[in-house]
Design a protein around this motif. Structure first.
Motif: not given
Length: 459
Positions: A409-412, A414, A441-447
């Motif tokens: 998972p990556v944040n906004f 990246k 979405k988990e916390a501020s991470l997307y996948t």
């Protein structure tokens, strides 16, 4: 219901029947049943014979069967408890509703009056009020078929509709997750709480005018049947929603919106639905609209307050126990690595049915399927994913390609760094994909889910 809740409910049933709470062995049998342990395994833990465990289990199933009025056994204990729990919630909601119903049949907070009990000793007087006639047009509602556990979601929707009197509810989720099945189960359980219960499939109403006219025609014809015929013209739709307690389900609501655009953009001939939904939300009435689809209207926020009459329920995958029932239903009762397979396909009923059919037809094992993180995509599953992918905009497709290339998972930040997309466009695309339930979405991470990631890599 979780394991603790089921044991507590079963303990109450046994205590009501015998005057004694569950002993350690009885509790272990029920716990082991829910965790799919064998009698042999339970006997080993208690250092007793398997036949002794079977005997205690048989007595326990007999008690539960007598109290629940159905045959309860090791194979259906979970489903029996869940049916009882749903029934309890429904009965409670009905009692709450009945306590609030006044002569005006308004339970929205306006015109409420306590029931007249001045003649409560007179049976004839206390039962003299005529009951409302029920009108149901559920001809477009699909048959339920096998329904897999959604106890918590049913409780939530029932509470929102019958106790909190929500006017507008959206039920969303990715294709195959079980939205329509859940809505059907809900309607079957609560339809008799309403004067009118109607199921509409959007394909049957290509314009707002036809949609409104079909509903108002149903209302006006029913009113004529319930009273002396008149030549009075049909009232505006909102007036019927105010005059009667109605439950209206609009299935496939995503068909209101354009493909190739960000989520929730209305098709040219469907813009007036926006005004209808706003009217349903803002104006006081005693009815409920349930919108079911892949994506909600833009005007329905995904995060809502209990102070508003609108709600959104985003459906996720089944839990392991319920998803395992799908595999058993497909003839894979003894499948190895059951939990790993369910996790990989995220408990999505349609996805699991598709891959289970492929496994069964090819005669392969789940162990082979799970080698090297393999994601099988049968052709029928690809078709379903293609339909949802085709609805997305080019901007969303770019973002999904970026996420498919990431192993974690990556944040906004990246995503912004790795792509040629402006921050404003990236935010809009992420919001749209979230509303379509296409990203996680988990916390501020997307996948992306493993299934979607594999599909997009193969394009």
């Amino acid at each position: 219901m979780n394991l603790k809740e089921m044991l507590k409910l079963a303990d109450g049933i046994v205590f009501a029947k015998t005057g004694e709470h569950l002993d350690d062995l009885q509790a272990a049998i029920l716990r082991g049943t829910l965790q799919r342990e064998t009698y042999k395994h339970i006997a080993k833990d208690f250092d007793c014979s398997e036949s002794s465990v079977r005997q205690v289990g048989s007595q326990l199933w007999q008690i539960l069967s007598e109290e629940l009025g159905e045959d309860v056994s090791k194979t259906n204990f979970r489903s029996a408890m869940e049916r009882l729990q749903v029934s309890n919630v429904s009965n409670f909601a009905q009692n709450v509703s009945e306590q609030h119903i006044s002569g005006s049949f308004n339970i929205c907070g306006e015109g409420r009056h306590p029931p007249d009990i001045s003649n409560s000793d007179n049976d004839e007087t206390s039962h003299s009020k005529p009951t409302k006639t029920l009108h149901q047009d559920l001809s477009e509602m699909p048959e339920l078929g096998n329904f897999f556990s959604r106890t918590l979601e049913l409780q939530t929707l029932t509470t929102w509709i019958l106790q909190q009197n929500c006017r507008l509810i959206t039920l969303t989720g990715i294709s195959g997750i079980g939205k329509t099945s859940l809505a059907v189960q809900l309607v079957q359980q609560i339809k008799n709480e309403f004067e009118y219960a109607v199921w509409c499939t959007l394909d049957e109403f290509p314009t707002i005018d036809k949609f409104k006219s079909n509903l108002t025609q149903l209302f006006s014809q029913s009113e004529k049947q319930d009273s002396s015929p008149t030549n009075q013209k049909p009232l505006p739709l909102i007036k019927y929603l105010q005059n009667h307690r109605c439950l209206i389900v609009l299935d496939d609501v995503h068909n209101l919106f354009s493909s190739g655009e960000l989520a929730g953009k209305y098709k040219p001939n469907y813009e007036e639905y926006r005004s209808l939904f706003k009217q349903i939300e803002k104006l006081s009435h005693q009815s409920c609209f349930l919108l079911v689809g892949w994506e909600p209207p833009k005007e329905v926020p995904q995060l809502t307050s209990e102070n508003t009459p609108i709600r959104t329920l985003k459906l996720t995958g089944l839990d392991t126990a319920a998803a395992a029932e799908i595999l058993r239903d497909k003839g894979l009762a003894e499948i190895d690595n059951c939990e790993a397979l369910i996790h990989r396909y995220q408990g999505n009923p349609l996805w699991l049915k598709s891959v289970a059919t492929l496994i069964q037809e090819l005669g392969i094992s789940a162990t082979e399927v799970l080698i090297d993180d393999t994601i099988l995509l049968p052709e029928d599953l690809k078709d379903v994913l293609q339909q949802q992918y085709d609805r997305t905009s080019e901007l969303e497709k770019q973002v999904m390609s970026l996420l498919a290339a990431e192993n974690q998972p990556v944040n906004f930040g990246k995503l912004l760094q790795n792509g040629q997309i402006s921050s404003s466009d990236l935010l809009n695309a992420l919001q749209s994909l979230s509303r379509r339930c296409s990203i996680e979405k988990e916390a501020s991470l997307y996948t992306l889910s493993p299934v979607l990631k594999q599909y997009i890599k193969g394009l």
